[in-house]
Structures are given as C-alpha cells and as structure tokens.
Design a protein around this motif. Structure first.
Motif, PDB file in Angstrom:
ATOM      1  N   LYS A 137      -4.627   2.624   0.849  1.00  0.00           N
ATOM      2  CA  LYS A 137      -3.592   2.944   0.542  1.00  0.00           C
ATOM      3  C   LYS A 137      -3.557   4.686   0.926  1.00  0.00           C
ATOM      4  O   LYS A 137      -2.662   5.147   2.366  1.00  0.00           O
ATOM      5  N   GLN A 195      -8.388  -0.540  -3.333  1.00  0.00           N
ATOM      6  CA  GLN A 195      -6.350  -0.374  -3.330  1.00  0.00           C
ATOM      7  C   GLN A 195      -6.100   0.775  -3.322  1.00  0.00           C
ATOM      8  O   GLN A 195      -4.906   0.928  -1.993  1.00  0.00           O
ATOM      9  N   GLU A 196      -6.008   1.545  -3.914  1.00  0.00           N
ATOM     10  CA  GLU A 196      -5.850   2.545  -3.585  1.00  0.00           C
ATOM     11  C   GLU A 196      -6.476   3.411  -2.145  1.00  0.00           C
ATOM     12  O   GLU A 196      -5.924   4.099  -1.715  1.00  0.00           O
TER      13      GLU A 196
END
Length: 354
Positions: A14, A10-11
């Motif tokens: 992003k 997810q990081e």
C-alpha cells in the motif's frame, strides 16, 4: 507469524502504491507547468499555435509564419526542455551529495561547484579572443565552465580527505573554495570591457533563455546516464545512509560507491551549470522536498527529487518571465528567493536536533 508477515507485506504494498501514485501526480504537475509555460511570453503565440507548429514538423502548414516557428521551436520549447533537464541534473546531483556526505546542507551551490563553473565561464568570456586556438566555437564557455566545476569538486574533496573526510570540514571547504572563485570572478569583471560585462553578470545569475537543441541533447545524455547509474546503486545508497562502518559490514563497497557518486555528481552539476549558469538552491531544496514526500528510500527518492527539481526550475523560470515581461530576468534570482528561506529553515532545524 505468517499472518504478521502477510500484514506487513500488504502494508508495504500500500505504501509503495501510494508513493508511485504521488510520483505520477508530480509528473502531471510538470506537464501542466510546461503547458502553462508555453503560453508565457511577450508575443501572442498561444498553445494552439504551439501545437500547429509541432504538427508543421510533419506536414507543412502555410498559415504559420516563420516568426511563429522561431518563437516555438527556438525559444519556448528549448527553454522548457532546458529548465526540466537542468532541474533534474541539479536535484539528482544534490541528492547524491547529501546522501554520500550525510549532510543536509550540501548541494552543488553550497559546495562551491557553481562558483567554480562561473569562474571558468568568466575566463572563457573575457579571454575568448586568446582562446580561439582551441577551436571550441560556441562551446568555449560551457567547456570551461564544466572543467572548472570538476576542478572545484576535486579541490573540495582533497581538502576533506586531508581533514579525514569530516562532513563539517567538507561544507566549510566548499564555502571557502566558492568564495575564492567568487573573488576571482569579481576580478575578471573589473578587467572586462563594456561588451563583456553584461554577459558575465547575466551568466552568473543563471538563465535557460539561451539553451539550444544541441545543448539539450548533451543535457539529456547526462540525465539518462546519471539517473540510470543512481537507480542501479539505489540499494547501496540506502545502506550507506546507515554509516560507513555499517555499510561495509553489510558488504557494500563504500569507497567505490562514494567515488562513483562523487564523479557522477560532478558530471551532472558541470553539465547543468555549463549551459545555464549559476542556479542556486535547486540541488538542496528538491532532495529535501522528495524526502518529506516519499521518505529516504532511494528507489523512490531519486525519481521524486528529479521531478521536484524539474518542476521547481520550470515554475521559477515561468515566474521570472511573468514578473518582468520586457526583459529576460535571470532565473537564479527566483530560485534564491525560494532557496534562502528554506536554507535558513534547515540550519535552524538541524541546530534544534543537536
């Protein structure tokens, strides 16, 4: 463990999204700079007239004058397209040189390539009458500039190989060869007559004011080839940043990629310089700005550096027209004013890191 992997994914997503958004914003900045540049000039041709001339290509408009068509189609639009493509070519070439040779001070300008191209162009200008048997017409100067740009790169690379590919020696060799060609250009200026001297001086300072549509087509082809190949080898370039031994250990054909990068950077620099003259520091500043913005991942650094180069050169050209409205000011003057302080900052920063 799975939660940790999911959080990392997810990081990463992003961060990737943020980089893409930033690249999109830079693209809009280039578009805005292009619109601004279209309105700059001694004539009263504004953006509305530019749009009408473009539409005139599809449906004839009797309200337009031939002068307006010439200003838009033969002066302003080619100038903007030339600055964008030259900026991309120089920035991408500088990024390749810095990545492969692992030296932040390496660029087409500091490697002496621009000086070699300047000598080639000067030879074509001074001895044009004696070179007519080549039947190159208006392409005599660009062809000679490209050939000597390539010769310069091969000379510098040859010296570096003799010195076991030391990056420090590479940079010193570039500076030495660059000064050699600068001295030869000075000799040609001394030999030139009064009609040739202005062309020699103006070409050595760089300009996009005389770029034509056929030349833009050649620059576009070189840009597409260069960016496609660079993108194809983006992962290899990422691995090569860890060092030669690590890259070979991870399965990268180091010598092959380095040779391709060397030939590709020579092609892109030679094409850009052969049509625009010497434009310094774009190939050094743009890659560094790109790394500051998106990091060292070549998947993002390549397009970001290209857009930064296009934006930098277009803005520099617009500034050159704003500062001096009566004559066409060489764009190399503006890029030097921007690049020299940046170059000195890099030297100081590198010294502090040692």
């Amino acid at each position: 463990m799975e939660d940790r992997i999911s959080a990392l994914k997810q990081e990463y997503f992003k961060v990737s999204q943020a980089k893409r958004l930033l690249l999109l914003c830079l693209g809009f900045a280039v578009l805005a700079a292009g619109i601004w540049s279209l309105n700059i000039g001694p004539s009263k041709v504004n953006l509305k007239t530019v749009w009408e001339v473009i539409l005139d290509l599809f449906e004839h408009n009797d309200a337009l004058t031939n002068g307006e068509r010439v200003i838009v189609l033969n002066v302003r639009l080619p100038r903007i397209c030339g600055s964008v493509l030259a900026g991309i070519l120089l920035a991408a070439s500088g990024l390749l040189m810095q990545g492969v040779f692992q030296n932040p001070l390496v660029s087409p300008y500091t490697m002496g390539v621009s000086n070699g191209a300047s000598f080639g162009a000067s030879v074509a200008i001074v001895f044009a009458a004696n070179l007519q048997f080549l039947n190159l017409g208006d392409y005599l100067t660009p062809v000679f500039a490209f050939v000597f740009a390539a010769i310069t790169m091969f000379m510098v690379q040859g010296i570096a190989k003799i010195a076991k590919n030391s990056t420090g020696t590479l940079l010193l060799a570039g500076v030495a060869v660059g000064h050699l060609f600068t001295g030869l250009v000075s000799l040609l200026k001394y030999m030139a007559d009064e009609d040739q001297l202005p062309d020699l001086i103006f070409w050595s300072m760089g300009s996009v004011s005389n770029v034509t549509w056929p030349q833009i087509a050649i620059m576009l082809a070189a840009t597409v080839v260069g960016l496609v190949l660079m993108t194809q080898y983006a992962w290899d370039l990422n691995v090569m940043a860890t060092g030669e031994e690590s890259a070979i250990g991870l399965g990268v054909n180091y010598k092959k990629i380095r040779t391709i990068a060397f030939l590709l950077s020579t092609l892109m620099t030679g094409v850009a310089v052969s049509f625009t003259g010497i434009i310094g520091f774009v190939g050094m500043v743009a890659p560094h700005v790109a790394r500051i913005i998106v990091g060292n991942d070549y998947r993002y650094t390549i397009p970001t550096a290209s857009v930064c180069g296009a934006l930098l050169l277009m803005v520099a050209d617009s500034i050159s027209r704003v500062l001096v409205t009566t004559v066409s000011m060489p764009i190399g003057v503006v890029t030097s004013l921007i690049g020299v302080p940046f170059f000195l900052w890099l030297i100081v920063r590198k010294k502090q890191e040692v």
